[in-house]
Design a protein around this motif. Structure first.
Motif, PDB file in Angstrom:
ATOM      1  N   ARG A  54      15.612  62.004 -24.690  1.00  0.00           N
ATOM      2  CA  ARG A  54      15.312  60.831 -23.865  1.00  0.00           C
ATOM      3  C   ARG A  54      16.593  60.229 -23.296  1.00  0.00           C
ATOM      4  O   ARG A  54      16.625  59.783 -22.147  1.00  0.00           O
ATOM      5  N   LEU A  55      17.677  60.217 -24.101  1.00  0.00           N
ATOM      6  CA  LEU A  55      18.951  59.717 -23.607  1.00  0.00           C
ATOM      7  C   LEU A  55      19.457  60.607 -22.473  1.00  0.00           C
ATOM      8  O   LEU A  55      20.028  60.117 -21.485  1.00  0.00           O
ATOM      9  N   GLU A  56      19.231  61.902 -22.583  1.00  0.00           N
ATOM     10  CA  GLU A  56      19.639  62.827 -21.528  1.00  0.00           C
ATOM     11  C   GLU A  56      18.949  62.472 -20.209  1.00  0.00           C
ATOM     12  O   GLU A  56      19.558  62.518 -19.140  1.00  0.00           O
ATOM     13  N   VAL A  78      27.862  59.761 -22.860  1.00  0.00           N
ATOM     14  CA  VAL A  78      27.779  58.487 -22.144  1.00  0.00           C
ATOM     15  C   VAL A  78      29.159  58.117 -21.606  1.00  0.00           C
ATOM     16  O   VAL A  78      29.310  57.722 -20.445  1.00  0.00           O
ATOM     17  N   ALA A  79      30.174  58.250 -22.466  1.00  0.00           N
ATOM     18  CA  ALA A  79      31.551  57.973 -22.030  1.00  0.00           C
ATOM     19  C   ALA A  79      31.969  58.921 -20.917  1.00  0.00           C
ATOM     20  O   ALA A  79      32.647  58.525 -19.960  1.00  0.00           O
ATOM     21  N   GLY A  80      31.549  60.190 -21.031  1.00  0.00           N
ATOM     22  CA  GLY A  80      31.879  61.157 -19.996  1.00  0.00           C
ATOM     23  C   GLY A  80      31.258  60.814 -18.665  1.00  0.00           C
ATOM     24  O   GLY A  80      31.905  60.935 -17.614  1.00  0.00           O
ATOM     25  N   VAL A  87      25.147  51.009 -21.056  1.00  0.00           N
ATOM     26  CA  VAL A  87      24.756  52.022 -22.043  1.00  0.00           C
ATOM     27  C   VAL A  87      25.952  52.381 -22.930  1.00  0.00           C
ATOM     28  O   VAL A  87      25.814  52.548 -24.145  1.00  0.00           O
ATOM     29  N   HIS A  88      27.135  52.471 -22.322  1.00  0.00           N
ATOM     30  CA  HIS A  88      28.339  52.780 -23.102  1.00  0.00           C
ATOM     31  C   HIS A  88      28.645  51.651 -24.100  1.00  0.00           C
ATOM     32  O   HIS A  88      29.072  51.913 -25.227  1.00  0.00           O
ATOM     33  N   ARG A  89      28.394  50.417 -23.696  1.00  0.00           N
ATOM     34  CA  ARG A  89      28.596  49.287 -24.612  1.00  0.00           C
ATOM     35  C   ARG A  89      27.646  49.387 -25.803  1.00  0.00           C
ATOM     36  O   ARG A  89      28.021  49.095 -26.947  1.00  0.00           O
TER      37      ARG A  89
END
Length: 405
Positions: free
Chosen positions: A174-176, A224-226, A214-216
């Motif tokens: 789901r995150l993908e 996510v960072a990428g 989302v990164h936070r």
């Protein structure tokens, strides 16, 4: 409405919507109520000042809108208890500090929805954009976009989706989807798929803002960072991508002094911290490629062998026609244009890419590099016919015209 108020409302919108959905369900009704509360704030706050508790103010106003709506329903008697609960919520200042923005993103990117519906619903519910703004961004009538959003909300309701994080087993997939939707929003802003404008800064800015959020919430997630690093490193070039008349400027010809160095520095630092932590995912690899480009003082200083190595790894981790297309360019820069042209042949039978203007444009570029001017001109013109972006069409036609003997 001032820019400060607009920014604050956009940041608060998903938080307020999350609170209401968690309390009362009914995604569609809650989302409509939040939009009305945002409109009320946009009208009142610039004149009367921002309240001491902006989020509490928005929750209160939205909850009252819900109460009014439920009172007008035919099934009022069955909802008397709900109305009483809403009235109680509307007069309290006790707004929980819990942030459910990520849960809301998961809901908007529900697998039951089409990609187009996921995009629209994310921009509306999480991004805080109006239906008119979303319709303008994707060049469709407002009524069409309103229907798309309404159908998306109805589909979520019929699918029985709950406002809760997905089960642990489903979370990575789901995150993908969430990251893919954010990347699609960014890409549509960075290179508009159609119309007169090459790029839409409002969409790229919104995609970056949401990805930062989302990164936070998931600071340890390397993909996510990428993705955030990739967006920053790519969007940093935006000021140099077009001439004053809107004509596209390719990467090799851009004035790098116009690139936004703070964004470059932030993106490089982010991907530099992320890459050593484990096997890289596709967004990290794409960010690493973007970093190599951005760190080169000039196009001639680009470390193409390193980029080629990264594309070879990306092709193993996440193969796709677009990866092959870009891989062919990197190969041509290292081993010569004929090697790149040979790699492109693999895409001719791919239905997803065979008729796409980008394949024709890359083939034209490599043919031009190889000295085949007549063939290059033919493929530039084919690419110009296939694109729906007018700035790209003008650029491709100009390249073709420059090759007339």
């Amino acid at each position: 409405m001032t820019a400060t108020v607009s920014d604050e409302l956009r940041e608060l919108a998903p938080q307020v919507l999350s609170i209401l959905i968690r309390r009362y369900g009914r995604f569609d009704a809650c989302e409509d109520a939040v939009q009305e509360a945002l409109l009320a704030a946009a009208l009142q706050w610039p004149a009367e000042g921002v309240p001491d508790s902006p989020r509490g103010w928005l929750v209160t106003v939205a909850a009252r809108r819900l109460a009014d709506q439920f009172r007008s329903d035919d099934a009022r008697r069955r909802r008397e208890l709900t109305v009483a609960q809403l009235d109680a919520a509307a007069v309290t200042d006790a707004v929980p500090e819990r942030d459910d923005t990520l849960t809301l993103l998961f809901l908007c990117c529900h697998p039951a929805l089409s990609a187009a519906s996921q995009l629209a619903l994310t921009l509306r519910a999480v991004g805080g954009l109006t239906t008119a703004q979303i319709a303008s961004a994707f060049l469709v009538p407002e009524a069409t976009m309103a229907q798309r959003i309404s159908r998306a909300k109805a589909k979520i309701r019929s699918a029985g989706a709950r406002f809760a994080p997905p089960p642990p087993a489903e979370r990575p997939a789901r995150l993908e989807v969430v990251l893919q939707v954010l990347y699609l929003i960014f890409n549509e802003g960075y290179t508009a798929s159609s119309g007169d404008d090459l790029q839409r800064g409002d969409l790229t800015a919104e995609a970056i803002r949401l990805t930062r959020e989302v990164h936070r919430l998931l600071p340890a997630d390397r993909e996510v960072a990428g993705l955030l690093a990739l967006m920053l490193l790519t969007d940093a070039r935006r000021p140099a991508r077009a001439r004053p008349d809107g004509t596209l400027v390719p990467l090799a010809e851009q004035d790098r002094s116009r690139w936004l160095r703070p964004m470059v520095d932030e993106g490089v630092a982010l991907i530099s911290r992320t890459l050593p932590q484990g096997p890289p995912g596709p967004y990290q690899l794409q960010a690493a490629i973007a970093a190599v480009h951005d760190e080169a003082p000039s196009a001639g200083d680009t470390d193409w062998p390193q980029i080629l190595g990264l594309y070879q790894l990306l092709a193993r981790v996440a193969p796709s026609p677009v990866v092959t297309l870009n891989h062919a360019v990197a190969l041509a820069m290292v081993q010569g244009p004929r090697a790149g042209l040979h790699m492109l042949e693999a895409l001719d039978g791919d239905e997803r890419m065979a008729g796409h203007h980008r394949l024709a444009a890359v083939r034209a570029h490599l043919l031009e590099m190889a000295g085949s001017a007549a063939q290059a001109r033919e493929w530039y013109l084919r690419a110009a016919e296939r694109t729906t972006s007018r700035p790209e069409r003008r650029y491709l036609e100009a390249r073709a015209a420059a090759l007339i003997a």
